[in-house]
Design a protein around this motif. Structure first.
Motif, short mmCIF file in Angstrom:
data_model
loop_
_atom_site.label_atom_id
_atom_site.label_comp_id
_atom_site.label_asym_id
_atom_site.label_seq_id
_atom_site.Cartn_x
_atom_site.Cartn_y
_atom_site.Cartn_z
N GLY A 129 -8.04 6.92 -1.32
CA GLY A 129 -7.32 7.38 -2.50
C GLY A 129 -5.92 6.82 -2.65
N ARG A 130 -5.45 6.04 -1.67
CA ARG A 130 -4.11 5.48 -1.78
C ARG A 130 -4.11 4.25 -2.70
N HIS A 131 -3.06 4.15 -3.47
CA HIS A 131 -2.94 3.03 -4.39
C HIS A 131 -2.36 1.81 -3.67
N TYR A 132 -2.69 0.65 -4.18
CA TYR A 132 -2.12 -0.59 -3.66
C TYR A 132 -2.05 -1.60 -4.80
N VAL A 188 0.85 -1.19 0.00
CA VAL A 188 0.00 0.00 0.00
C VAL A 188 0.89 1.24 0.00
N LEU A 189 0.60 2.17 -0.89
CA LEU A 189 1.36 3.42 -0.95
C LEU A 189 1.13 4.23 0.31
N ASN A 190 2.22 4.76 0.87
CA ASN A 190 2.10 5.56 2.09
C ASN A 190 1.24 6.80 1.84
N ARG A 191 0.54 7.21 2.89
CA ARG A 191 -0.36 8.35 2.76
C ARG A 191 0.40 9.63 2.40
#
Length: 475
Positions: free
Chosen positions: A118-121, A76-79
């Motif tokens: 809205g975070r990408h994973y 998971v991309l960090n916020r």
């Protein structure tokens, strides 16, 4: 203030990257704790179990499909990077790079999406094992055979990436995952293409001049200078990693990232045997070739570089001699086929021999039959070619001669019949060949009965008077 996402060290706002790790610094306004996912949270189709670790741009969690029980790893991309277009593009590029390469020594990525915030994973394959960094921390040094087995797998993955036009640019032990095999060996899998460079890619995430991306301890000289890099930069990083596996230490260390980068660019690397005298000096040259300062002086590919080292180690008896593709591999592929084809070969040989016998015997029968037909035809032609007077003479002679007892020993078998003008009755045997030939040869098409002239008179043919009359006329 800004912070390194890997070592959590704090720096001033004017420092773009961490001097120790080369990671891009982030603002402290966002707490790292806000990024953590709690166990039981659903991410797409998978339920989060626990956190596995952290990468350059995101955290990795263990997940499981609640229905079928498939285990996965979710990154998971960090916020704090979610609003950074460059970080988002790099995160996407990692998933694209892996799927473009598709190699068994690279962790597979098979799903990509965004969380409600809205975070990408993306979802990766889950593998039991540990990183090479964790293994080196436990063992400090690795046996030559183990180190080269890991190096071969990493080199295979790099060659596949380079053929696809992708440069990893962050090769280090933390990015090599060792899957545990049943026999206790390690199957290496390359991961974290977060700062990989895609050749001719349409995603713009090139760094500015002088900005370091990667880990300084494993950087190539051109990467340390902030220059453009290609596949040969990964070969240099692989050489640093092999040096560390065999000696337990990286070639260069320094008080800061800049010190290390400067040594990579200017100082010659130490040979393996000078760091660890128990290592044979013959192993020095292959590794030093990978650590050449100028990219053009390095091996053409990672696979070629490691193959040279493995060949040298096999000559020293440190590892098993690699099989030659042109002999052993080809023989292993051809032996089963040859074994299966032997019966077919025998059957084909039997069929060929029988065919030859059949073909060779048939002409002999044909020749014999044709010979008989030809002889019969020649005999009939000879008989037909005689004048009518001779035919009557022969018929009368043939009707008389069977009553006599011919002497076979006096009959010349090869004597040809005399022409009609030269016939003489002094020796009786000359007429015997004609009767014998007539008896041996097939009967002519014309009837051999006596001429019809004597039948109306009812007189039997006379022997003496007729012959004497003929002799008198001839004289």
């Amino acid at each position: 203030m800004r912070m390194c996402p890997e070592c959590r060290a704090s720096y001033e706002d004017d420092v773009p990257v961490c001097p120790a790790h080369g990671a891009a610094l982030v603002s402290l306004d966002v707490s790292p704790r806000d990024d953590a996912l709690e166990p039981g949270v659903m991410v797409g189709e998978y339920r989060i179990d626990h956190k596995l670790g952290s990468g350059t741009f995101g955290d990795v969690y263990a997940g499981e499909h609640p229905l079928i029980g498939k285990k996965v790893a979710v990154k998971v991309l960090n916020r704090r990077f979610a609003s950074d277009p460059e970080a988002v593009s790099r995160f996407i590029a990692e998933a694209r790079a892996v799927n473009k390469i598709r190699h068994r020594n690279i962790i597979d990525i098979f799903s990509f999406n965004t969380l409600p915030g809205g975070r990408h994973y993306f979802v990766m394959e889950y593998v039991e094992g540990q990183t090479l960094a964790a293994l080196l921390e436990q063992k400090h040094r690795l046996p030559v055979a183990t180190a080269l087995q890991i190096a071969q797998g990493v080199a295979s993955a790099l060659d596949a990436a380079h053929e696809a036009g992708i440069t990893h640019r962050d090769l280090k032990p933390e990015n090599v995952f060792l899957a545990a095999e049943r026999d206790g060996s390690h199957f290496p899998k390359l991961l974290d293409f977060g700062i990989a460079k895609l050749r001719d890619d349409d995603v713009a995430h090139e760094t500015g001049s002088g900005v370091l991306l990667g880990t300084p301890l494993y950087m190539s000289p051109e990467q340390a200078r902030g220059k453009k890099v290609d596949a040969r930069s990964d070969i240099y990083s692989l050489g640093v990693m092999i040096h560390e596996m065999l000696t337990g230490a990286v070639p260069f260390r320094g008080d800061s990232a800049m010190d290390v980068a400067l040594k990579h660019d200017t100082e010659p690397p130490p040979a393996l045997s000078t760091v660890c005298p128990d290592l044979h000096p013959a192993l020095d040259a292959p590794v030093l070739g990978m650590l050449e300062k100028r990219p053009r002086n390095r091996p053409a590919s990672a696979g070629e570089a490691v193959a040279t080292l493995v060949a040298q180690a096999s000559e020293l008896g440190l590892v098993a001699r690699p099989p030659l593709p042109s002999t052993n591999a080809a023989a292993s592929e051809l032996r089963p086929t040859a074994a299966r084809s032997e019966p077919s070969t025998e059957r084909m040989s039997a069929l060929d021999s029988s065919s030859v016998h059949q073909k060779s015997s048939s002409p002999r029968w044909l020749v014999a039959a044709l010979g008989i037909v030809i002889l019969g035809g020649m005999g009939s032609i000879l008989l037909r070619a005689r004048p009518p007077r001779d035919e009557r003479f022969e018929s009368s002679a043939s009707s008389v001669m069977p009553s006599a007892s011919p002497e076979p020993e006096r009959i010349p078998s090869a004597a040809p019949p005399l022409p009609p003008p030269d016939v003489t009755l002094a020796p009786a045997p000359p007429e015997a060949p004609s009767a014998s030939a007539a008896a041996l040869t097939p009967p002519p098409p014309r009837p051999t009965k006596p001429a019809p002239a004597p039948r109306p008179t009812g007189k039997a043919p006379s022997k003496g008077p007729d012959l004497q009359r003929i002799l008198g006329e001839r004289e």
